[in-house]
Motif scaffolding. Structure first.
Motif, PDB file in Angstrom:
ATOM      1  N   SER A  71       0.739  -1.360   0.029  1.00  0.00           N
ATOM      2  CA  SER A  71      -0.125  -0.030  -0.131  1.00  0.00           C
ATOM      3  C   SER A  71       0.814   1.140  -0.047  1.00  0.00           C
ATOM      4  CB  SER A  71      -0.824  -0.068   1.119  1.00  0.00           C
ATOM      5  OG  SER A  71      -0.264   0.340   2.351  1.00  0.00           O
ATOM      6  N   GLY A  72       1.956   1.128   0.294  1.00  0.00           N
ATOM      7  CA  GLY A  72       2.921   2.327   0.330  1.00  0.00           C
ATOM      8  C   GLY A  72       2.986   2.913   1.666  1.00  0.00           C
ATOM      9  N   SER A  73       2.523   2.109   2.622  1.00  0.00           N
ATOM     10  CA  SER A  73       2.563   2.803   3.876  1.00  0.00           C
ATOM     11  C   SER A  73       3.764   2.379   4.678  1.00  0.00           C
ATOM     12  CB  SER A  73       1.551   2.302   4.926  1.00  0.00           C
ATOM     13  OG  SER A  73       1.587   0.969   4.906  1.00  0.00           O
ATOM     14  N   THR A  74       4.645   1.520   4.289  1.00  0.00           N
ATOM     15  CA  THR A  74       5.930   1.241   5.113  1.00  0.00           C
ATOM     16  C   THR A  74       6.925   1.157   4.028  1.00  0.00           C
ATOM     17  OG1 THR A  74       5.483  -1.326   4.632  1.00  0.00           O
ATOM     18  CG2 THR A  74       4.749  -0.330   6.698  1.00  0.00           C
ATOM     19  N   THR A  75       8.238   1.570   4.435  1.00  0.00           N
ATOM     20  CA  THR A  75       9.305   1.767   3.600  1.00  0.00           C
ATOM     21  C   THR A  75      10.510   1.117   4.420  1.00  0.00           C
ATOM     22  OG1 THR A  75       9.723   3.858   4.026  1.00  0.00           O
ATOM     23  CG2 THR A  75       8.497   3.365   2.195  1.00  0.00           C
ATOM     24  N   ASN A  76      11.606   0.853   3.712  1.00  0.00           N
ATOM     25  CA  ASN A  76      12.787   0.329   4.406  1.00  0.00           C
ATOM     26  C   ASN A  76      14.177   0.606   3.483  1.00  0.00           C
ATOM     27  OD1 ASN A  76      14.919  -1.986   4.988  1.00  0.00           O
ATOM     28  ND2 ASN A  76      13.862  -1.833   6.634  1.00  0.00           N
ATOM     29  N   TYR A  77      15.012   1.254   4.140  1.00  0.00           N
ATOM     30  CA  TYR A  77      16.342   1.441   3.387  1.00  0.00           C
ATOM     31  C   TYR A  77      17.625   0.812   3.704  1.00  0.00           C
ATOM     32  CZ  TYR A  77      13.150   5.125   1.839  1.00  0.00           C
ATOM     33  OH  TYR A  77      11.843   5.977   1.165  1.00  0.00           O
ATOM     34  N   ALA A  78      18.382   0.429   2.880  1.00  0.00           N
ATOM     35  CA  ALA A  78      19.661   0.001   3.288  1.00  0.00           C
ATOM     36  C   ALA A  78      20.347   1.470   4.104  1.00  0.00           C
ATOM     37  CB  ALA A  78      20.635  -0.201   2.104  1.00  0.00           C
ATOM     38  N   ASP A  79      21.320   0.981   4.987  1.00  0.00           N
ATOM     39  CA  ASP A  79      22.226   2.158   5.793  1.00  0.00           C
ATOM     40  C   ASP A  79      23.014   2.914   4.741  1.00  0.00           C
ATOM     41  OD1 ASP A  79      22.763  -0.185   8.571  1.00  0.00           O
ATOM     42  OD2 ASP A  79      21.336   1.139   8.075  1.00  0.00           O
ATOM     43  N   SER A  80      23.375   2.356   3.763  1.00  0.00           N
ATOM     44  CA  SER A  80      24.290   3.104   2.518  1.00  0.00           C
ATOM     45  C   SER A  80      23.295   4.344   1.970  1.00  0.00           C
ATOM     46  CB  SER A  80      24.876   2.412   1.785  1.00  0.00           C
ATOM     47  OG  SER A  80      23.774   1.657   0.924  1.00  0.00           O
ATOM     48  N   VAL A  81      22.074   4.284   1.856  1.00  0.00           N
ATOM     49  CA  VAL A  81      21.355   5.011   1.328  1.00  0.00           C
ATOM     50  C   VAL A  81      20.364   5.881   2.134  1.00  0.00           C
ATOM     51  CG1 VAL A  81      21.303   3.722  -0.885  1.00  0.00           C
ATOM     52  CG2 VAL A  81      19.458   3.715   0.276  1.00  0.00           C
ATOM     53  N   LYS A  82      20.127   5.564   3.206  1.00  0.00           N
ATOM     54  CA  LYS A  82      19.125   6.200   4.197  1.00  0.00           C
ATOM     55  C   LYS A  82      19.533   7.537   4.474  1.00  0.00           C
ATOM     56  CE  LYS A  82      17.877   3.177   7.411  1.00  0.00           C
ATOM     57  NZ  LYS A  82      18.056   2.462   8.453  1.00  0.00           N
ATOM     58  N   GLY A  83      18.247   8.174   4.324  1.00  0.00           N
ATOM     59  CA  GLY A  83      18.396   9.690   4.389  1.00  0.00           C
ATOM     60  C   GLY A  83      18.542  10.513   3.180  1.00  0.00           C
ATOM     61  N   ARG A  84      18.869   9.541   2.174  1.00  0.00           N
ATOM     62  CA  ARG A  84      19.231  10.216   0.605  1.00  0.00           C
ATOM     63  C   ARG A  84      18.257   9.774  -0.092  1.00  0.00           C
ATOM     64  NH1 ARG A  84      23.683   8.841  -1.582  1.00  0.00           N
ATOM     65  NH2 ARG A  84      23.834   7.003  -0.891  1.00  0.00           N
ATOM     66  N   PHE A  85      17.860   8.446  -0.287  1.00  0.00           N
ATOM     67  CA  PHE A  85      17.010   8.080  -1.229  1.00  0.00           C
ATOM     68  C   PHE A  85      15.329   7.837  -0.830  1.00  0.00           C
ATOM     69  CE2 PHE A  85      19.877   5.135  -3.809  1.00  0.00           C
ATOM     70  CZ  PHE A  85      20.774   6.206  -3.966  1.00  0.00           C
ATOM     71  N   THR A  86      14.620   7.951  -1.566  1.00  0.00           N
ATOM     72  CA  THR A  86      13.093   7.881  -1.033  1.00  0.00           C
ATOM     73  C   THR A  86      12.301   7.116  -2.068  1.00  0.00           C
ATOM     74  OG1 THR A  86      13.143  10.105   0.018  1.00  0.00           O
ATOM     75  CG2 THR A  86      10.996   8.911  -0.387  1.00  0.00           C
ATOM     76  N   ILE A  87      11.880   5.985  -1.629  1.00  0.00           N
ATOM     77  CA  ILE A  87      11.179   5.016  -2.702  1.00  0.00           C
ATOM     78  C   ILE A  87       9.482   5.373  -2.351  1.00  0.00           C
ATOM     79  CG2 ILE A  87      10.941   3.167  -0.861  1.00  0.00           C
ATOM     80  CD1 ILE A  87      11.149   1.362  -3.216  1.00  0.00           C
ATOM     81  N   SER A  88       8.719   5.254  -3.370  1.00  0.00           N
ATOM     82  CA  SER A  88       7.505   5.369  -3.410  1.00  0.00           C
ATOM     83  C   SER A  88       6.790   4.693  -4.611  1.00  0.00           C
ATOM     84  CB  SER A  88       7.183   7.059  -3.730  1.00  0.00           C
ATOM     85  OG  SER A  88       7.492   7.538  -4.837  1.00  0.00           O
ATOM     86  N   ARG A  89       5.685   4.746  -4.546  1.00  0.00           N
ATOM     87  CA  ARG A  89       4.529   3.978  -5.613  1.00  0.00           C
ATOM     88  C   ARG A  89       3.466   4.574  -5.977  1.00  0.00           C
ATOM     89  NH1 ARG A  89       4.373  -1.960  -3.161  1.00  0.00           N
ATOM     90  NH2 ARG A  89       3.088  -2.385  -5.099  1.00  0.00           N
ATOM     91  N   ASP A  90       2.967   4.120  -7.093  1.00  0.00           N
ATOM     92  CA  ASP A  90       1.545   4.673  -7.395  1.00  0.00           C
ATOM     93  C   ASP A  90       0.791   3.642  -8.127  1.00  0.00           C
ATOM     94  OD1 ASP A  90      -0.710   5.610  -8.908  1.00  0.00           O
ATOM     95  OD2 ASP A  90       0.333   7.443  -9.557  1.00  0.00           O
ATOM     96  N   ASN A  91       0.038   2.885  -7.189  1.00  0.00           N
ATOM     97  CA  ASN A  91      -0.630   1.733  -7.584  1.00  0.00           C
ATOM     98  C   ASN A  91      -1.645   1.882  -8.854  1.00  0.00           C
ATOM     99  OD1 ASN A  91       0.767   0.054  -5.799  1.00  0.00           O
ATOM    100  ND2 ASN A  91      -0.568   0.132  -4.253  1.00  0.00           N
ATOM    101  N   ALA A  92      -1.915   3.046  -8.854  1.00  0.00           N
ATOM    102  CA  ALA A  92      -2.912   3.400 -10.218  1.00  0.00           C
ATOM    103  C   ALA A  92      -2.140   3.207 -11.377  1.00  0.00           C
ATOM    104  CB  ALA A  92      -3.667   4.644  -9.951  1.00  0.00           C
ATOM    105  N   LYS A  93      -0.986   3.552 -11.335  1.00  0.00           N
ATOM    106  CA  LYS A  93       0.255   3.279 -12.551  1.00  0.00           C
ATOM    107  C   LYS A  93       0.760   2.085 -12.903  1.00  0.00           C
ATOM    108  CE  LYS A  93       0.052   8.536 -13.003  1.00  0.00           C
ATOM    109  NZ  LYS A  93       0.810   9.584 -13.189  1.00  0.00           N
ATOM    110  N   ASN A  94       0.604   1.320 -11.673  1.00  0.00           N
ATOM    111  CA  ASN A  94       1.813   0.110 -11.679  1.00  0.00           C
ATOM    112  C   ASN A  94       3.168   0.734 -11.708  1.00  0.00           C
ATOM    113  OD1 ASN A  94      -0.597  -1.441 -11.203  1.00  0.00           O
ATOM    114  ND2 ASN A  94      -0.255  -2.425 -13.166  1.00  0.00           N
ATOM    115  N   THR A  95       3.455   1.580 -10.878  1.00  0.00           N
ATOM    116  CA  THR A  95       4.701   2.256 -11.156  1.00  0.00           C
ATOM    117  C   THR A  95       5.557   2.259  -9.664  1.00  0.00           C
ATOM    118  OG1 THR A  95       4.317   3.467 -13.114  1.00  0.00           O
ATOM    119  CG2 THR A  95       6.306   3.961 -11.815  1.00  0.00           C
ATOM    120  N   VAL A  96       6.568   2.278  -9.620  1.00  0.00           N
ATOM    121  CA  VAL A  96       7.396   2.415  -8.366  1.00  0.00           C
ATOM    122  C   VAL A  96       8.605   3.222  -8.750  1.00  0.00           C
ATOM    123  CG1 VAL A  96       8.815   0.495  -8.516  1.00  0.00           C
ATOM    124  CG2 VAL A  96       8.632   1.528  -6.464  1.00  0.00           C
ATOM    125  N   TYR A  97       8.828   4.074  -7.804  1.00  0.00           N
ATOM    126  CA  TYR A  97       9.798   5.366  -8.039  1.00  0.00           C
ATOM    127  C   TYR A  97      10.885   5.180  -6.994  1.00  0.00           C
ATOM    128  CZ  TYR A  97       5.983   7.312 -10.399  1.00  0.00           C
ATOM    129  OH  TYR A  97       4.757   7.562 -11.351  1.00  0.00           O
TER     130      TYR A  97
END
Length: 120
Positions: free
Chosen positions: A54-80
């Protein structure tokens, strides 16, 4: 069949930003945890971020935490993947896929990936 099509990579200077996109088809996208993996020559593919169905939970590797953001749009079947403050060590081919936990393995056939090069 499953298709995963990554885009948005390119050449960027250290400290710069890129946004990657992954268009998915051939499976029920909204039912799967999705992630971004990356691979550099001579290294294993590593999971750098994932997001719940649903996009409500995210998790990041320590190497990218604070710099990268993952998101998704289920209506478009797309993850960013929004990548900020990029470093040379972020240089890799980036892939998206459904993510199995707890082992972090990918569940579908890999796409072509998109190359990110961070260099001055």
């Amino acid at each position: 069949q499953v298709q995963l099509v990554e885009s948005g990579g390119g050449l960027v200077q250290p400290g710069g930003s890129l946004r990657l996109s992954c268009a998915a088809s051939g499976f029920t996208f909204s039912s799967y945890r999705m992630g971004w993996y990356r691979q550099s020559p001579g290294k294993e593919r590593e999971l750098v971020a994932f997001i719940g169905p649903s996009g409500s939970t995210t998790n990041y590797a320590d190497s990218v935490k604070g710099r990268f953001t993952i998101s998704r749009d289920n209506a478009k079947n797309t993850v960013y993947l929004q990548m900020n403050s990029l470093k040379p060590e972020d240089t890799a081919v980036y892939f998206c896929n459904a993510v199995r936990l707890p082992d972090r393995r990918a569940l579908h056939t890999w796409g072509q990936g998109t190359l990110v090069t961070v260099s001055s």
